[in-house]
Design an enzyme around this catalytic site. Structure first.
Site, PDB file in Angstrom:
ATOM      1  N   TYR A   1      -4.079  29.310   7.206  1.00 38.98           N
ATOM      2  CA  TYR A   1      -3.041  29.966   6.417  1.00 38.98           C
ATOM      3  C   TYR A   1      -1.839  30.240   7.308  1.00 38.98           C
ATOM      4  O   TYR A   1      -1.992  30.732   8.430  1.00 38.98           O
ATOM      5  CB  TYR A   1      -3.569  31.287   5.848  1.00 38.98           C
ATOM      6  CG  TYR A   1      -2.577  32.040   4.997  1.00 38.98           C
ATOM      7  CD1 TYR A   1      -2.150  31.510   3.773  1.00 38.98           C
ATOM      8  CD2 TYR A   1      -2.056  33.260   5.404  1.00 38.98           C
ATOM      9  CE1 TYR A   1      -1.227  32.199   2.986  1.00 38.98           C
ATOM     10  CE2 TYR A   1      -1.140  33.949   4.606  1.00 38.98           C
ATOM     11  CZ  TYR A   1      -0.735  33.420   3.403  1.00 38.98           C
ATOM     12  OH  TYR A   1       0.175  34.095   2.626  1.00 38.98           O
TER      13      TYR A   1
ATOM     14  N   ASP B   1      -0.112  29.182  15.419  1.00 43.86           N
ATOM     15  CA  ASP B   1       0.099  30.341  14.559  1.00 43.86           C
ATOM     16  C   ASP B   1      -0.837  31.442  15.052  1.00 43.86           C
ATOM     17  O   ASP B   1      -2.027  31.431  14.770  1.00 43.86           O
ATOM     18  CB  ASP B   1      -0.177  29.981  13.095  1.00 43.86           C
ATOM     19  CG  ASP B   1       0.080  31.171  12.165  1.00 43.86           C
ATOM     20  OD1 ASP B   1       0.156  32.309  12.661  1.00 43.86           O
ATOM     21  OD2 ASP B   1       0.196  30.945  10.943  1.00 43.86           O
TER      22      ASP B   1
ATOM     23  N   LYS C   1       1.832  40.709  12.343  1.00 44.92           N
ATOM     24  CA  LYS C   1       0.764  41.717  12.393  1.00 44.92           C
ATOM     25  C   LYS C   1       0.891  42.673  13.586  1.00 44.92           C
ATOM     26  O   LYS C   1       1.777  43.516  13.573  1.00 44.92           O
ATOM     27  CB  LYS C   1      -0.590  41.023  12.291  1.00 44.92           C
ATOM     28  CG  LYS C   1      -0.649  40.254  10.961  1.00 44.92           C
ATOM     29  CD  LYS C   1      -1.965  39.741  10.492  1.00 44.92           C
ATOM     30  CE  LYS C   1      -1.808  39.249   9.053  1.00 44.92           C
ATOM     31  NZ  LYS C   1      -2.203  37.910   8.791  1.00 44.92           N
TER      32      LYS C   1
HETATM   33  C1  LIG Z   1      -1.184  36.969   7.920  1.00 41.39           C
HETATM   34  C2  LIG Z   1      -0.903  35.614   8.404  1.00 41.39           C
HETATM   35  C3  LIG Z   1       0.309  34.947   8.124  1.00 41.39           C
HETATM   36  C4  LIG Z   1       1.321  35.519   7.188  1.00 41.39           C
HETATM   37  O1  LIG Z   1       1.897  36.685   7.640  1.00 41.39           O
HETATM   38  P1  LIG Z   1       2.623  37.661   6.582  1.00 41.39           P
HETATM   39  O2  LIG Z   1       3.176  38.746   7.425  1.00 41.39           O
HETATM   40  O3  LIG Z   1       1.560  38.077   5.630  1.00 41.39           O
HETATM   41  O4  LIG Z   1       3.677  36.858   5.915  1.00 41.39           O
HETATM   42  C5  LIG Z   1       0.537  33.724   8.711  1.00 41.39           C
HETATM   43  N1  LIG Z   1      -0.360  33.159   9.525  1.00 41.39           N
HETATM   44  C6  LIG Z   1      -1.540  33.762   9.811  1.00 41.39           C
HETATM   45  C7  LIG Z   1      -2.490  33.088  10.749  1.00 41.39           C
HETATM   46  C8  LIG Z   1      -1.865  34.986   9.242  1.00 41.39           C
HETATM   47  O5  LIG Z   1      -3.048  35.546   9.504  1.00 41.39           O
END
Ligand SMILES: *Cc1c(COP(=O)(O)O)cnc(C)c1O
Length: 441
Positions: A155, A250, A278
């Site tokens: 994601y 990511d 985060k």
């Molecule tokens: C949470 C998450 C996102 C998205 O971040 P948001 O602040 O919710 O837009 C993207 N990549 C990873 C791996 C995530 O865990």
């Protein structure tokens, strides 16, 4: 007299939450501002939270929970740690937003670069989605190529071209997962299989010189927890070098969670760009992307790749983020503490399932953990989705009744924070045992 032992759970009163949810559904789509909060995949109504403190959350009906969601990742130190609260209180005295440069932006940028050596320059944004989206644009702008590879089950936020599911095989054009995503958008997203280097090689050779980037969660946390294998990630790095493809990690979830330098520190791999979110915001809405100077210098206004944000680098958000990262810098034993707590929990869970005669897969990297309701090992998307999600739903509700707040979906991580006490962990291990027994696994 023989008394039959019956386990009676405290059936929680969640009347106020239920009422608020009814009201919310009338005015907010699905009653929530982000889908997974709605308990859709486990059934039931979400709890409305009024307060968070250390390892605990309190709902509007006054129930207390030991929280393992941690706002979906940001709360490495539990809820409302004093040093972040203090930084916010100090900052708010000076105003909430300037729309002009502030000193904390420079301090946090330097701090990120010092903790994550692959980051030579960094741009702050407001969410992980925004950061991932901007990193792809930077890679496209830098290479002059359109396509990129992502992995099934990873994601990267909700930008159009990330919401793509595999079509008939990884070489076919992507098929949009969500209405509203156009075929045109989907067609530049190529899907590979996690931990399967051949799937990557096939796509690369079928799209020679057309691929701008490969984006990956080096520790996937959005299909449960699945770490990239050592040889796989090393090969990805060398393929990207050979083909001049920008390798994007990511680390929105793994960054500052598994180590001060993220998954890349553990794996000893330097990506070209890294995406953060985060923890980097200390609980406020923050994201960031950064990496090689030659790529980052292409970003406006030093280069032509446009990227902007009214509230980017917001002083309050920077104060919270800086306090979080500074704490990490000053307390390198944070990760040792997290490892001790997390391995204690894992050990407890494993003893429970063994004593119940089952063998569910438990994956853990540091304070990211997931128990899958399948007895087969999980190392990619296909093995993850073998989990029994209906059973997870039952387990989730049993845990909740016993005051343990887990993610309301199987394919999410459980996060341990430094605020979880031994007592919290022992209660959780006991609840885990009782819950699995109650659902008769
Ligand atoms: C949470 C998450 C996102 C998205 O971040 P948001 O602040 O919710 O837009 C993207 N990549 C990873 C791996 C995530 O865990």
């Amino acid at each position: 007299m023989i008394v039959k032992k019956v386990i009676i759970y405290n059936i929680m009163n969640i009347e106020k939450s239920k009422q608020l949810f009814e009201e919310a559904k009338k005015i907010i789509p699905g009653g929530v501002n982000s889908p997974v909060r709605a308990f859709k995949s486990v059934g039931g109504d979400p709890l409305f939270i009024s307060r968070g403190s250390t390892s605990k959350l309190y709902d509007v009906d006054g129930n207390e929970y030991i929280d393992y969601i941690g706002s979906w990742g940001p709360h490495l130190f539990g809820h409302n740690p004093p040093f972040i609260k203090e930084a916010l209180l100090n900052s708010i005295e000076n105003g909430t937003s300037f729309g002009a440069p502030n000193e904390t932006e420079v301090k946090i940028a330097n701090l990120i670069a010092s903790l994550v050596p692959s980051v030579e320059m960094v741009r702050m944004v407001n969410s992980g989605t925004e950061a991932a989206m901007s990193a792809i644009r930077a890679a496209r702008g830098f290479t002059g190529r359109d396509k990129f590879i992502k992995f099934e089950g990873c994601y990267h936020g909700h930008a159009d071209y990330f919401l793509i599911k595999a079509g008939s095989g990884a070489l076919t054009l992507g098929v949009p997962t969500s209405p509203g995503v156009t075929k045109g958008n989907a067609s530049d997203t190529l899907l590979a299989d996690y931990n399967d280097i051949d799937s990557v090689k096939k796509i690369i050779s079928a799209n020679k010189g057309e691929i701008a980037a490969i984006i990956i969660e080096p520790i996937a946390g959005n299909m449960g927890v699945v770490a990239a294998k050592d040889d796989f990630i090393k090969e990805l790095r060398s393929i990207c070098d050979e083909e001049n493809v920008v390798l994007i990690f990511d680390e929105v979830m793994s960054g500052f969670r598994v180590a001060a330098g993220g998954a890349q520190e553990l794996m000893k791999i330097k990506p070209d760009l890294t995406v953060f979110g985060k923890i980097i915001g200390g609980g406020l809405p923050v994201g960031a992307f950064g990496g090689k100077r030659e790529i980052m210098e292409r970003i406006a206004p030093s280069g032509p790749v446009y990227q902007a944000g009214t509230l980017s680098g917001n002083p309050l958000a920077m104060a919270a983020g800086y306090a979080a990262l500074n704490f990490i810098k000053d307390n390198p034993d944070v990760y040792k503490v997290l490892e001790e707590k997390s391995s204690y929990l894992e050990k407890g869970f494993k003893e429970n399932i063994r004593s119940l005669g089952i063998n569910y897969a438990i994956n853990r990297v540091g304070s990211m953990m997931c128990m899958f309701f399948t007895e087969e090992p999980v190392d990619d998307f296909k093995s993850a989705v073998k989990s029994d999600t209906v059973l997870y739903g039952k387990y989730f509700h049993e845990m909740l009744k016993q005051g343990i707040y887990l993610a309301p979906a199987q394919f999410e991580a459980l996060f341990v924070s430094t605020a979880h006490s031994k007592d919290d962990l022992d209660k959780t291990i006991k609840a885990h045992y009782e819950s699995l027994r109650a659902i008769k696994v």
